[in-house]
Enzyme design. Structure first.
Site, PDB file in Angstrom:
ATOM      1  N   GLU A  36       9.735  36.524  48.518  1.00  0.00           N
ATOM      2  CA  GLU A  36      10.074  35.522  47.514  1.00  0.00           C
ATOM      3  C   GLU A  36      10.514  34.257  48.243  1.00  0.00           C
ATOM      4  OE1 GLU A  36      12.986  34.708  43.650  1.00  0.00           O
ATOM      5  OE2 GLU A  36      13.131  36.616  44.726  1.00  0.00           O
ATOM      6  N   ARG A 263      15.246  50.194  54.874  1.00  0.00           N
ATOM      7  CA  ARG A 263      15.399  48.798  55.276  1.00  0.00           C
ATOM      8  C   ARG A 263      16.198  48.737  56.576  1.00  0.00           C
ATOM      9  NH1 ARG A 263      18.535  45.535  50.943  1.00  0.00           N
ATOM     10  NH2 ARG A 263      18.419  43.981  52.581  1.00  0.00           N
ATOM     11  N   LYS A 273      20.107  38.032  51.170  1.00  0.00           N
ATOM     12  CA  LYS A 273      19.736  36.623  51.010  1.00  0.00           C
ATOM     13  C   LYS A 273      20.829  35.849  50.290  1.00  0.00           C
ATOM     14  CE  LYS A 273      14.725  36.003  51.151  1.00  0.00           C
ATOM     15  NZ  LYS A 273      13.546  35.618  50.344  1.00  0.00           N
TER      16      LYS A 273
END
Length: 557
Positions: A36, A263, A273
């Site tokens: 994104e 992750r 983020k």
């Protein structure tokens, strides 16, 4: 020496892909990296990039770069450009396979119409807070929306009017009609579309005020692009049933398989983020490319190489088990790469003047030093040597501790690649601090030890007359503790106040005057450094990449 990272290791996803090729299920592997564009990529994204691009590359397939641009109020062209730069910098190329989710807005809208016509989606008038209240909990089922049984005709009419901009933000959503009693909360009539007025999309401008959600957009985008293996981190595991539900109920041309992996959780930093955005916007760091951040832009500015990052990603592997990776693993990867490739240079970060009393005044000679002790192909360089030199203050002690092997009053050391000197006199300022050393130089010791005695200490030096003044930025870990914000505390309280120190009076050998931004060197006995983008010949700036060895924790509170 080679710049190639470690060979791809086998892992469970690779085994699945190889089996699918062997069985004929797929003729070619197609993966995708779907960021994104609401921030800069970080080292966790590098793990996904290396997995998606590397897997496809090694199996003769392709990997798409697709921007998940369905939240325009958080996204910008700056982030789109930065992400492309980072992927290229890591050494991967998507060719002509660059896509945006917004490329499919019209098709996504058409598939939503298809769901409505099948009675599998409805327009809901509940607010976001009411939707949450109706959703239920992990132990209690949800409740049906009062608007769940609207007719197909009414839903089609309202949905088209939503697109036309007749309703304000939050007034209505389009929801999938699945099962409000499902044990998986993600299947309790999830939102597929929401209204967003007053934003200019970086790709579509003001053409839309109706935007699809990620859970709806992602599977359809994968299918339209012919993705075979959609690789996600473990937080999307509970979303997989919805991914499969969407694909099963619209007329897409293919059925990708979603596979989850753990992750990257890296010690002494944050990978969210949201938190990275806060660190930047609140001024705790100097922008997205601050060398203390785990962003790829920050790591690049700190002097990390693509090979080191790819090697690190290969070493940590791909599993389904959540784990926390030691920062030392990342630091060791760059240390190993720079040890093999970085030319050596002399630098004095905290200079102390030394006058060689018996060296001829006005004389300059040149000593030859190898650029790399293990790689003769990097050649040699000539350094000017004169009557006055700088040494580092840490290399002199009037009252030395036990085991000190550098310069002391009456003691001898060798200046790296040059002569043996002996300290005869210490000149001090009014505060009693040494400001100059008067030393005798053994002029018969150029490149050799004196007769009958062996000098143990070897220290770096720079000729005063030819020294380059530079700014050196010494970076350390951004946080003091391995898990910032552990236990629910404010992660900002764990920031390391010593994570950046600026040395303005460093003296470097003259060959570094024309070093270009991005060039990396080992400052002997100090560490590995890179030329900062701010650097100019008139004002050289160097950033510490990593020390010569892992010294973290020594002297830490």
């Amino acid at each position: 020496m080679t710049d190639a990272p470690e060979s791809p290791r086998t892992h469970f996803i690779r085994q699945i892909a190889e089996a699918d090729l062997a069985s004929g299920k797929h003729d070619r592997i197609v993966t995708r990296f779907p960021p994104e564009p609401n921030g800069y990529l970080h080292i966790g994204h590098a793990k996904s990039i290396v997995l998606n691009f590397g897997l496809a590359e090694s199996l003769g397939g392709v990997c798409n770069l697709r921007f998940d641009d369905t939240n325009p109020h958080k996204e910008s062209p700056e982030f789109v450009t930065a992400i492309q730069n980072d992927v290229r910098w890591l050494g991967f190329d998507w060719g002509e396979r660059l896509y945006f989710a917004s490329d499919y807005f019209e098709q996504l809208y058409g598939f939503a119409i298809e769901l409505i016509e099948k009675g599998l989606a409805y327009v809901c008038d509940l607010s976001a807070a009411e939707i949450r209240a109706y959703r239920g909990t992990l132990t209690e089922p949800g409740r049906n929306s009062p608007w769940r049984e609207r007719s197909v005709a009414e839903n089609l009419d309202l949905f088209k009017r939503m697109r036309a901009g007749e309703f304000p933000d939050g007034a209505r959503t389009l929801r999938a009609k699945i099962d409000m009693a499902s044990p998986n909360i993600n299947l309790r009539d999830p939102v597929l579309y929401r209204i967003k007025h007053g934003v200019v999309h970086h790709q579509t401008g003001t053409a839309w005020c109706l935007y699809p959600t990620y859970d709806y957009t992602h599977p359809i985008s994968d299918a339209l692009e012919g993705v075979t293996h959609s690789l996600c981190t473990l937080e999307f595991e509970d979303h997989r049933p919805l991914y499969d539900w969407v694909l099963a109920h619209v007329s897409v041309p293919s059925r990708p398989r979603q596979i989850e992996f753990s992750r990257l959780n890296l010690e002494y930093t944050v990978m969210s983020k949201r938190r990275l955005t806060e660190l930047v916007s609140e001024g705790h760091v100097d922008g997205w490319d601050d060398p203390r951040l785990p962003t790829l832009a920050g790591l690049r500015r700190r002097g990390y190489t693509p090979v080191a990052i790819r090697t690190f990603c290969e070493r940590i592997g791909i599993t389904k088990s959540d784990n926390r990776v030691e920062m030392a693993m990342l630091e060791n990867a760059i240390r190993e790469h720079l040890d093999a490739h970085a030319p050596r240079r002399l630098a004095v970060l905290n200079p102390l003047r030394v006058v060689l009393t018996n060296y001829p005044k006005g004389q300059t000679e040149y000593v030859e030093l190898a650029n790399h002790p293990k790689d003769p192909t990097l050649g040699t360089r000539l350094l000017p040597f004169g009557r006055e030199v700088y040494i580092d203050r840490s290399d002199f002690e009037e009252t030395p501790p036990k085991g000190f092997k550098r310069l002391v009053p009456g003691g001898e050391v060798r200046l790296r690649g040059a002569y043996v000197i002996r300290c005869d006199e210490v000149i001090k300022n009014a505060d009693g601090e040494p400001v100059e050393l008067r030393c005798w130089v053994d002029l018969d010791t150029l490149g050799k030890d004196p007769e009958g005695r062996k000098v143990k200490g070897v220290i770096q030096w720079v000729a005063v007359e030819h020294a380059v003044s530079a700014e050196v930025r010494l970076y350390d870990r951004l946080f003091k503790v391995p898990m910032p914000g552990a236990g629910g505390s404010d992660y900002r309280a764990d920031l390391n106040p010593q994570s950046k120190r600026v040395v303005t009076g460093a003296r470097l050998e003259p060959s570094l005057r024309d070093a270009r931004p991005g060039e990396r060197f080992q400052f002997e006995r100090e560490g590995y450094f890179v030329v900062d983008p701010d650097s100019t010949p008139e004002r050289p700036v160097f950033n510490l990449t990593v020390g010569l060895r892992d010294t973290w924790g020594k002297g830490q509170s």
